[in-house]
Design a protein around this motif. Structure first.
Motif, mmCIF file in Angstrom:
data_model
loop_
_atom_site.group_PDB
_atom_site.id
_atom_site.type_symbol
_atom_site.label_atom_id
_atom_site.label_comp_id
_atom_site.label_asym_id
_atom_site.label_seq_id
_atom_site.Cartn_x
_atom_site.Cartn_y
_atom_site.Cartn_z
ATOM 1 N N ARG A 1 0.849 -1.194 0.000
ATOM 2 C CA ARG A 1 0.000 0.000 0.000
ATOM 3 C C ARG A 1 0.885 1.244 0.000
ATOM 4 O O ARG A 1 1.002 1.947 1.009
ATOM 5 N N LEU A 2 1.480 1.523 -1.147
ATOM 6 C CA LEU A 2 2.290 2.733 -1.276
ATOM 7 C C LEU A 2 1.370 3.941 -1.460
ATOM 8 O O LEU A 2 0.336 3.854 -2.122
ATOM 9 N N ALA A 3 1.763 5.042 -0.868
ATOM 10 C CA ALA A 3 0.928 6.242 -0.913
ATOM 11 C C ALA A 3 1.754 7.435 -1.353
ATOM 12 O O ALA A 3 2.984 7.450 -1.232
ATOM 13 N N VAL A 4 1.052 8.456 -1.883
ATOM 14 C CA VAL A 4 1.734 9.691 -2.286
ATOM 15 C C VAL A 4 2.335 10.371 -1.067
ATOM 16 O O VAL A 4 3.458 10.894 -1.117
ATOM 17 N N LYS A 5 1.593 10.366 0.032
ATOM 18 C CA LYS A 5 2.112 10.882 1.289
ATOM 19 C C LYS A 5 2.623 9.689 2.088
ATOM 20 O O LYS A 5 1.856 8.966 2.716
ATOM 21 N N PRO A 6 3.935 9.461 2.065
ATOM 22 C CA PRO A 6 4.460 8.211 2.624
ATOM 23 C C PRO A 6 4.414 8.182 4.140
ATOM 24 O O PRO A 6 4.535 9.209 4.813
ATOM 25 N N SER A 7 4.256 6.983 4.648
ATOM 26 C CA SER A 7 4.397 6.768 6.087
ATOM 27 C C SER A 7 5.889 6.741 6.427
ATOM 28 O O SER A 7 6.749 6.837 5.547
ATOM 29 N N ARG A 8 6.201 6.588 7.713
ATOM 30 C CA ARG A 8 7.611 6.545 8.108
ATOM 31 C C ARG A 8 8.307 5.327 7.508
ATOM 32 O O ARG A 8 9.455 5.417 7.060
ATOM 33 N N ALA A 9 7.609 4.198 7.492
ATOM 34 C CA ALA A 9 8.208 2.987 6.929
ATOM 35 C C ALA A 9 8.443 3.155 5.432
ATOM 36 O O ALA A 9 9.503 2.778 4.918
ATOM 37 N N GLN A 10 7.463 3.731 4.723
ATOM 38 C CA GLN A 10 7.633 3.931 3.288
ATOM 39 C C GLN A 10 8.733 4.944 3.008
ATOM 40 O O GLN A 10 9.509 4.775 2.069
ATOM 41 N N ALA A 11 8.831 5.981 3.822
ATOM 42 C CA ALA A 11 9.882 6.985 3.639
ATOM 43 C C ALA A 11 11.267 6.376 3.847
ATOM 44 O O ALA A 11 12.206 6.667 3.095
ATOM 45 N N ALA A 12 11.380 5.517 4.860
ATOM 46 C CA ALA A 12 12.662 4.850 5.099
ATOM 47 C C ALA A 12 13.019 3.927 3.937
ATOM 48 O O ALA A 12 14.176 3.863 3.504
ATOM 49 N N LEU A 13 12.003 3.220 3.414
ATOM 50 C CA LEU A 13 12.239 2.335 2.275
ATOM 51 C C LEU A 13 12.645 3.130 1.045
ATOM 52 O O LEU A 13 13.575 2.739 0.321
ATOM 53 N N GLU A 14 11.980 4.242 0.791
ATOM 54 C CA GLU A 14 12.326 5.070 -0.359
ATOM 55 C C GLU A 14 13.730 5.641 -0.225
ATOM 56 O O GLU A 14 14.477 5.743 -1.209
ATOM 57 N N LEU A 15 14.119 6.009 0.994
ATOM 58 C CA LEU A 15 15.476 6.512 1.226
ATOM 59 C C LEU A 15 16.512 5.437 0.928
ATOM 60 O O LEU A 15 17.550 5.703 0.310
ATOM 61 N N LEU A 16 16.228 4.210 1.354
ATOM 62 C CA LEU A 16 17.145 3.101 1.099
ATOM 63 C C LEU A 16 17.297 2.840 -0.395
ATOM 64 O O LEU A 16 18.423 2.698 -0.905
ATOM 65 N N VAL A 17 16.168 2.797 -1.109
ATOM 66 C CA VAL A 17 16.209 2.538 -2.545
ATOM 67 C C VAL A 17 16.930 3.661 -3.276
ATOM 68 O O VAL A 17 17.748 3.420 -4.181
ATOM 69 N N THR A 18 16.665 4.900 -2.882
ATOM 70 C CA THR A 18 17.323 6.037 -3.513
ATOM 71 C C THR A 18 18.827 6.002 -3.289
ATOM 72 O O THR A 18 19.620 6.279 -4.210
ATOM 73 N N THR A 19 19.243 5.646 -2.086
ATOM 74 C CA THR A 19 20.669 5.561 -1.784
ATOM 75 C C THR A 19 21.348 4.485 -2.619
ATOM 76 O O THR A 19 22.442 4.696 -3.159
#
Length: 228
Positions: free
Chosen positions: A42-60
């Motif tokens: 359940r990915l959202a435009v306004k990310p939760s903390r878990a989604q934000a951490a995951l996006e940071l990891l993928v971006t890195t």
């Protein structure tokens, strides 16, 4: 006395012996797979903390791959990211009582090195075609073909043994420290274990990225000599 590279199996499934490191590796794979499904369901435009951490990891990871390969990282991030995340967890399970890192066993590091070895061929052939990729074995001279083959075999062996040696030695040092100090230094030892696991995972993933990058790179045309 059992050799250090031989692990006593816990049980057998038919003719296949199952050791503790194999079960640990399967459990880590299942845990990471389940966690990935739950986090990306359940990915959202306004990310939760878990989604934000995951996006940071993928971006890195994307940025690291882009810096090494100098190409769009999307085709390579799944391989590099999976190796890195798995190794971080697998290298760090020593902090859990009664568990031992599967990367301190020959079978696991061999399997990981073979994955990298096969991935190099897959990405190289995908980028250059079969003939285009295999041509590098006979360049600049067909006489160097055995050298190129030996080089790819030895770097795969080195990748396997580097991780195995570092994790085995770390596990031995950790066991000695715990046996001597007992529970007096649990937090520093755990922090050191996590740091070693992270560093070794990063080195393995970066080396895999370098090997894949070398396989897909486009040769620059030779500059023409200007005659006067």
């Amino acid at each position: 006395m059992t050799p250090p590279l031989v692990e006593t199996p816990l049980f057998e499934i038919g003719p296949v012996p199952i050791a503790g490191s194999v079960l640990t590796s399967f459990a880590i794979t299942a845990m990471l797979g389940t966690g990935s499904c739950l986090l990306t369901r359940r990915l959202a435009v306004k990310p939760s903390r878990a989604q934000a951490a995951l996006e940071l990891l993928v971006t890195t990871i994307d940025e690291q791959v882009r810096d090494v390969i100098r190409r769009e990282p999307a085709p390579y991030t799944p391989l590099v990211g999976t190796l890195f995340i798995y190794l971080v967890v697998a290298n760090s399970v020593e902090v859990v009582p009664l568990l031992h890192s599967p990367t301190a066993r020959l079978e696991t590091t061999m399997a990981l090195a073979l994955i990298v070895f096969l991935s190099v061929y897959v990405y190289g052939i995908r980028a250059k075609g079969v003939r285009g990729y295999l041509r590098h074995f006979i360049e600049p001279s067909p006489l160097l073909a055995p050298v190129h083959v030996l080089s790819e075999a030895t770097r795969t062996f080195a990748l396997m043994m580097r991780l195995l040696g570092n994790m085995m030695s770390h596990g031995l040092v950790l066991a000695i420290v715990i046996s001597l100090a007992g529970l007096l230094v649990p937090i520093p030892v755990m922090a050191f274990t996590l740091l070693v696991g992270l560093v070794q995972a990063y080195i393995f993933a970066i080396l895999a990225t370098v090997y894949v990058g070398a396989a897909v790179q486009t040769e620059r045309p030779a500059s023409r000599e200007v005659r006067t």
